[in-house]
Write an enzyme that holds these catalytic residues in place. Structure first.
Site, PDB file in Angstrom:
ATOM      1  N   ASN A 258     -10.049  -0.741  -0.374  1.00  0.00           N
ATOM      2  CA  ASN A 258      -8.588  -0.649  -0.310  1.00  0.00           C
ATOM      3  C   ASN A 258      -8.019  -1.117  -1.645  1.00  0.00           C
ATOM      4  O   ASN A 258      -8.116  -2.291  -1.995  1.00  0.00           O
ATOM      5  CB  ASN A 258      -8.068  -1.527   0.828  1.00  0.00           C
ATOM      6  CG  ASN A 258      -6.565  -1.465   1.002  1.00  0.00           C
ATOM      7  OD1 ASN A 258      -5.839  -0.991   0.140  1.00  0.00           O
ATOM      8  ND2 ASN A 258      -6.088  -1.963   2.136  1.00  0.00           N
TER       9      ASN A 258
ATOM     10  N   HIS B  88      -3.559   6.724   2.873  1.00  0.00           N
ATOM     11  CA  HIS B  88      -3.928   5.488   2.187  1.00  0.00           C
ATOM     12  C   HIS B  88      -5.336   5.096   2.618  1.00  0.00           C
ATOM     13  O   HIS B  88      -5.676   5.132   3.804  1.00  0.00           O
ATOM     14  CB  HIS B  88      -2.930   4.385   2.537  1.00  0.00           C
ATOM     15  CG  HIS B  88      -3.393   3.022   2.169  1.00  0.00           C
ATOM     16  ND1 HIS B  88      -3.847   2.703   0.906  1.00  0.00           N
ATOM     17  CD2 HIS B  88      -3.499   1.873   2.907  1.00  0.00           C
ATOM     18  CE1 HIS B  88      -4.183   1.427   0.868  1.00  0.00           C
ATOM     19  NE2 HIS B  88      -3.997   0.909   2.068  1.00  0.00           N
TER      20      HIS B  88
ATOM     21  N   CYS C 101       0.806  -1.226   0.000  1.00  0.00           N
ATOM     22  CA  CYS C 101       0.000   0.000   0.000  1.00  0.00           C
ATOM     23  C   CYS C 101       0.838   1.274   0.000  1.00  0.00           C
ATOM     24  O   CYS C 101       0.319   2.358  -0.272  1.00  0.00           O
ATOM     25  CB  CYS C 101      -0.941  -0.004   1.196  1.00  0.00           C
ATOM     26  SG  CYS C 101      -2.004  -1.475   1.248  1.00  0.00           S
TER      27      CYS C 101
END
Length: 332
Positions: A285, A255, A114
């Protein structure tokens, strides 16, 4: 010495949407349960014939067009992904470059989960400031549906597919320059978020019997605690080192993993709701694609203007983390 400027942004999401209600018919969950724990309402899922490189190409095309650059002016392509077209070779970056018609440019992938977009940003900044490159195309692209176990309630509710891209270019104007980028990692926490099988770290003859090991696995509670602590401390450090206050930040773009993490970090940093950018409810996500996708949402809705200061912050498997202070400096 040249500086590196953040010139343009682009993003792409597949057409298919997977809602919480649809997931509730696949695993033991509900829209209420998912929303309360993650803030996610839906996520986009790539078609079977859509590869990670296809998502990356469509995001890159927007960023290139908005930059005003010709393809031959791009001299490096970096793709951050944990779901590449091919796990060994060739790199997804080389495939994206070929599909775009970019020939002869340096092209390679990085794997930082990520945090991948921030790692790519730091690489682009370093190459430009060293004088080795002038225009770098960076891409975060993920087809996470390909490595998600849709029988695992703990992970399948979280992840979606998409891509985001940016052009980073050389400039002589310090006011346009990326101010700072921090990146770090600690492999001691590797087992919190990983895909155990499929590489040289696992026996090949075990793969058929342990197919689930080729999907993402996460220790959710432990990851949450480390994420909040790490993200908060890293942001405080980059702000202090650059003598910037929280109120100086126009857009705080973390994020997009989980709304509870975003809220906890934002509160710890005393960021207002107007400063904190949240897109997790509609994309889930998307790993290395989530930050550029969020920036693109700001841009396309007219909320991101030239000169405005962005603070980026990410945390992912590895464990990796990173932050960046960037004024938006679109090409004139």
């Amino acid at each position: 010495m040249p500086y590196a400027a953040f010139r343009s942004i682009g993003a792409y999401v597949p057409e298919k949407i997977l809602t919480n209600e649809e997931l509730s018919r696949m695993v033991d969950t509900s829209d209420e349960w998912i929303t309360k724990r993650t803030g996610i309402k839906e996520r986009h899922i790539a078609a079977e014939h859509e590869f990670t490189s296809d998502l990356g190409v469509k995001a890159a095309q927007k960023a290139i067009e908005r930059s005003g650059l010709a393809l031959e002016e791009i001299d490096m392509v970096v793709c951050a992904t944990i779901s590449p077209d091919y796990f060994c070779m060739p790199s997804t970056a080389t495939i994206i470059a070929a599909k775009l018609g970019i020939k002869g440019a340096t092209a390679f992938d990085i794997s930082a989960a990520c945090t991948g977009f921030l790692y790519s940003l730091s690489i682009a900044k370093a190459f430009i400031e060293s004088g080795m490159k002038k225009n770098v195309l960076i891409i975060g692209a993920e087809k996470l549906s390909a490595i998600t176990d849709y029988s695992d309630r703990g992970t399948c509710i979280l992840f979606g597919d998409g891509a985001g891209s940016a052009i980073i270019s050389a400039t002589d104007n310090k006011d346009e320059a990326i101010i700072d980028v921090h990146t770090g990692a600690d492999g001691e926490y590797a087992d919190l978020l990983m895909t155990p099988n499929g590489g040289s770290g696992s026996a090949h003859d075990a793969l058929e019997g342990e197919a689930a090991g080729c999907f993402m696995q996460m220790k959710g509670n432990e990851t949450f605690k480390v994420a909040v602590r790490t993200l908060t401390s890293d942001v405080k450090e980059i702000l202090e080192e650059n003598s910037i206050q929280s109120e100086d930040i126009k857009h705080f773009i973390p994020h997009q993993a989980n709304y509870r993490i975003i809220k906890a970090v934002g509160d710890a940093l005393k960021m207002t709701s107007e400063q904190v950018v949240v897109t997790v409810e509609k994309y889930g996500n998307t790993s290395g694609a989530s930050i550029p996708m969020a920036i693109n949402d700001l841009y396309e809705t007219g909320r991101l203007q030239a000169g405005e200061l962005m603070l980026l912050d990410a945390f992912g498997g590895g464990l990796t983390w990173g932050s960046a202070l960037i004024p938006f400096s679109p090409s004139k």
